[in-house]
Design a protein around this motif. Structure first.
Motif, PDB file in Angstrom:
ATOM      1  N   GLY A   1       0.810  -1.215   0.000  1.00 11.24           N
ATOM      2  CA  GLY A   1       0.000   0.000   0.000  1.00 11.24           C
ATOM      3  C   GLY A   1       0.846   1.269   0.000  1.00 11.24           C
ATOM      4  O   GLY A   1       1.966   1.282   0.523  1.00 11.24           O
ATOM      5  N   PHE A   2       0.295   2.323  -0.596  1.00 13.65           N
ATOM      6  CA  PHE A   2       0.953   3.629  -0.654  1.00 13.65           C
ATOM      7  C   PHE A   2      -0.005   4.686  -0.132  1.00 13.65           C
ATOM      8  O   PHE A   2      -1.232   4.576  -0.287  1.00 13.65           O
ATOM      9  N   ALA A   3       0.569   5.690   0.507  1.00 10.54           N
ATOM     10  CA  ALA A   3      -0.238   6.839   0.911  1.00 10.54           C
ATOM     11  C   ALA A   3      -0.648   7.629  -0.331  1.00 10.54           C
ATOM     12  O   ALA A   3      -0.045   7.511  -1.405  1.00 10.54           O
ATOM     13  N   GLN A   4      -1.669   8.463  -0.197  1.00  9.90           N
ATOM     14  CA  GLN A   4      -2.203   9.212  -1.336  1.00  9.90           C
ATOM     15  C   GLN A   4      -1.142  10.158  -1.913  1.00  9.90           C
ATOM     16  O   GLN A   4      -0.492  10.918  -1.198  1.00  9.90           O
ATOM     17  N   ASN A   5      -0.963  10.038  -3.247  1.00  8.52           N
ATOM     18  CA  ASN A   5      -0.038  10.900  -4.002  1.00  8.52           C
ATOM     19  C   ASN A   5       1.419  10.759  -3.532  1.00  8.52           C
ATOM     20  O   ASN A   5       2.224  11.679  -3.660  1.00  8.52           O
ATOM     21  N   VAL A   6       1.759   9.598  -2.965  1.00  9.63           N
ATOM     22  CA  VAL A   6       3.124   9.332  -2.490  1.00  9.63           C
ATOM     23  C   VAL A   6       3.657   8.107  -3.216  1.00  9.63           C
ATOM     24  O   VAL A   6       2.946   7.106  -3.364  1.00  9.63           O
ATOM     25  N   ASP A   7       4.898   8.191  -3.697  1.00 10.48           N
ATOM     26  CA  ASP A   7       5.486   7.050  -4.383  1.00 10.48           C
ATOM     27  C   ASP A   7       6.601   6.386  -3.566  1.00 10.48           C
ATOM     28  O   ASP A   7       7.273   5.478  -4.056  1.00 10.48           O
TER      29      ASP A   7
END
Length: 525
Positions: free
Chosen positions: A440-446
């Motif tokens: 999983g990734f946080a929103q707008n984070v790569d």
């Protein structure tokens, strides 16, 4: 219990005593005066009734004792297990059952049995709940020690019951001997709960067999002690004969499997003595048998020995095998490693080195056997399926599917067994078909956060255990575009982390999700 049942029938005793031979008659009269006659039977029965029934206090102390016991088993801490015994209330109802059997008091018998059955069920359910909530689920030495009933366990129960009944009758040290009785009952109950919670029926079944053997032994031993001290003398002759027949029948039924086990142990001991004698007598007195392992389950019997022997006295293995077969009168498979020394050169250092080497080989072999059994129980498989490489000090087990277990659970299981086997490399292969982790990734984070990195480490571990040649990353583009979008940047971050972990990475045929991605098995191009 009825107070009249607790008072000996003196006239009946005298008539029975008069029929005995003179020496026994004197002994019986002395015991009636100084032994059973000195006991306040009514007070003892009153004390038994007070402690043998069900009560909220009894339920609470049982649950607390069971909880402490299962934590001690999971931590492999004898001190914690002993702490659980100090608060266990199991002595009361089991003494009540023993005395009710002596008096044929069915009301008290039902009362005591109800308390024991309900308390046992509560203990098993509570310990199972503790195990389900615990991150530690690997079978420890304390757990394994209670899965194989043997004669010594029976003797512990017997001596505990005799001491408990004596202390109760004479009013001395009931709490202390109650600990011994709880030792024979509470840890097996906690082990049953562990086995049911981990879906390991072999552990649950072995522990329940130990609990049942100890329970019956303690109750009947208490009955015998109660009769010895004069409880139940007002029983009719039919009741006495029925009680005697019941006791004898139960003890005989319990003795049959124990006798079979004892006979097997005796035969194995005789075989071991004969094998060691043949090997020792085949060489000079300077020779020493430093290691002897016998597989009695093999067909034919398999013998492995390490022998330190002078060079001039060395023998071919086939000669030793023929001598063993002649002595045992059955086929034998022999592997004899002869460590040759030269007495003429007085090479004491060489002999010491050879002896140390043989001892080290013995230690490694024993470690391998112990680790094989420990890993088999932890993985829920048969010990024969465990791969043991003693030279590389490595053990591999393909784990049996556990209900609700994830890859992380199997990784933790491997780490737990590895911690108990220092110097060995432990591999637990998780069942095939388990899904890899969601990255999983946080929103707008790569960038990969701690959770994503932990998931990648678990996936890497699983891929290595399954011998996958590569992992496929959804959304990965090769070569990287000049202006990658968010999904492509996330895929590149995952691929970079996997490469740093030593894995080969390929692009998956499906595109990745902007929020989460799941890796797949891949094939290198």
């Amino acid at each position: 219990m009825r107070e009249t049942d607790a008072t000996p029938a003196q006239d009946g005793d005298l008539r029975l005593t008069d029929r005995l031979p003179a020496p026994l008659r004197v002994t019986a009269r002395w015991w009636r005066i100084n032994g059973s006659g000195s006991v306040d039977h009514a007070a003892v029965i009153e004390r038994v009734c007070e402690e043998s029934g069900w009560s909220p206090r009894f339920a609470f102390m049982t649950i607390m004792s069971a909880g402490i016991a299962v934590l001690g088993l999971l931590l492999s801490s004898p001190a914690v297990v002993i702490g659980a015994m100090l608060i266990s209330p199991l002595m009361g109802p089991i003494m009540g059952l023993g005395f009710s059997l002596a008096l044929f008091d069915f009301k008290e018998m039902r009362r005591s049995v109800t308390a024991l059955v309900v308390s046992a069920a509560l203990a098993v359910m509570f310990t199972g709940l503790v195990v389900l909530c615990s991150p530690l689920k690997a079978a420890t030495a304390e757990i394994l020690a209670r899965t194989r009933p043997n004669l010594f366990d029976l003797l512990v129960a017997l001596f505990s019951a005799l001491a408990g009944a004596f202390a109760l009758i004479r009013g001395r040290g009931e709490t202390i001997v109650g600990v011994a009785i709880a030792t024979a009952l509470m840890p097996p109950l906690a082990t049953v709960g562990y086995g049911l919670a981990t879906a390991n029926l072999s552990i649950a079944g072995g522990a329940f067999a130990l609990f049942g053997t100890n329970f019956v032994t303690i109750a009947l031993s208490a009955t015998i002690m109660a009769r010895l001290y004069g409880f139940g003398h007002r029983l009719s002759s039919q009741q006495s004969w029925l009680q005697t027949a019941l006791l004898l029948t139960v003890f005989v039924l319990m003795a049959i499997p124990l006798a079979i086990s004892l006979d097997r142990i005796a035969r194995e001991a005789v075989i071991a003595t004969q094998v060691r004698g043949v090997l020792a007598s085949s060489f000079a007195r300077e020779a020493r048998v430093t290691q002897l392992d016998i597989d009695y389950e093999a067909d034919p019997i398999a013998v492995r020995a390490v022998i330190i022997v002078p060079k001039s006295k060395a023998l071919r293995t086939v000669v030793l095998a023929e001598r063993l077969q002649a002595k045992l009168k059955q086929p034998v498979t022999l592997r004899a490693d002869q460590v040759l020394v030269d007495p003429a050169s007085a090479a004491l250092d060489q002999e010491k080195a050879a002896f140390a080497q043989a001892q080290e080989q013995q230690r490694i072999r024993e470690e391998g056997t112990e680790i094989s059994h420990l890993l088999a129980v932890a993985a829920g498989v048969d010990p024969g399926t465990i791969t043991i490489d003693r030279d590389a000090r490595r053990a591999i087990a393909a784990a049996h599917p556990l209900p609700g277990a994830s890859l992380a659970a199997y990784q933790a299981l491997e780490a737990r067994v590895g911690a108990q086997a220092p110097g060995w490399t432990i591999f637990v292969v998780p069942p095939s078909g388990l899904a890899l982790s969601d990255i999983g990734f946080a929103q707008n984070v790569d960038a990969l956060d701690d959770g994503a990195q932990a998931a990648l480490r678990i996936d890497t571990w699983a891929a290595q255990r399954w011998n996958w040649p590569a992992l496929a990353v959804p959304g990965l583009t090769e070569p990287h575009p000049e202006r990658p979008n968010l999904g492509q940047r996330r895929a590149a971050a995952v691929a970079g982390a996997l490469r740093r972990l030593g894995l080969t990475v390929v692009a998956a045929k499906v595109s990745g999700n902007n929020a989460t991605m799941r890796l797949q098995q891949g094939m290198p191009e």
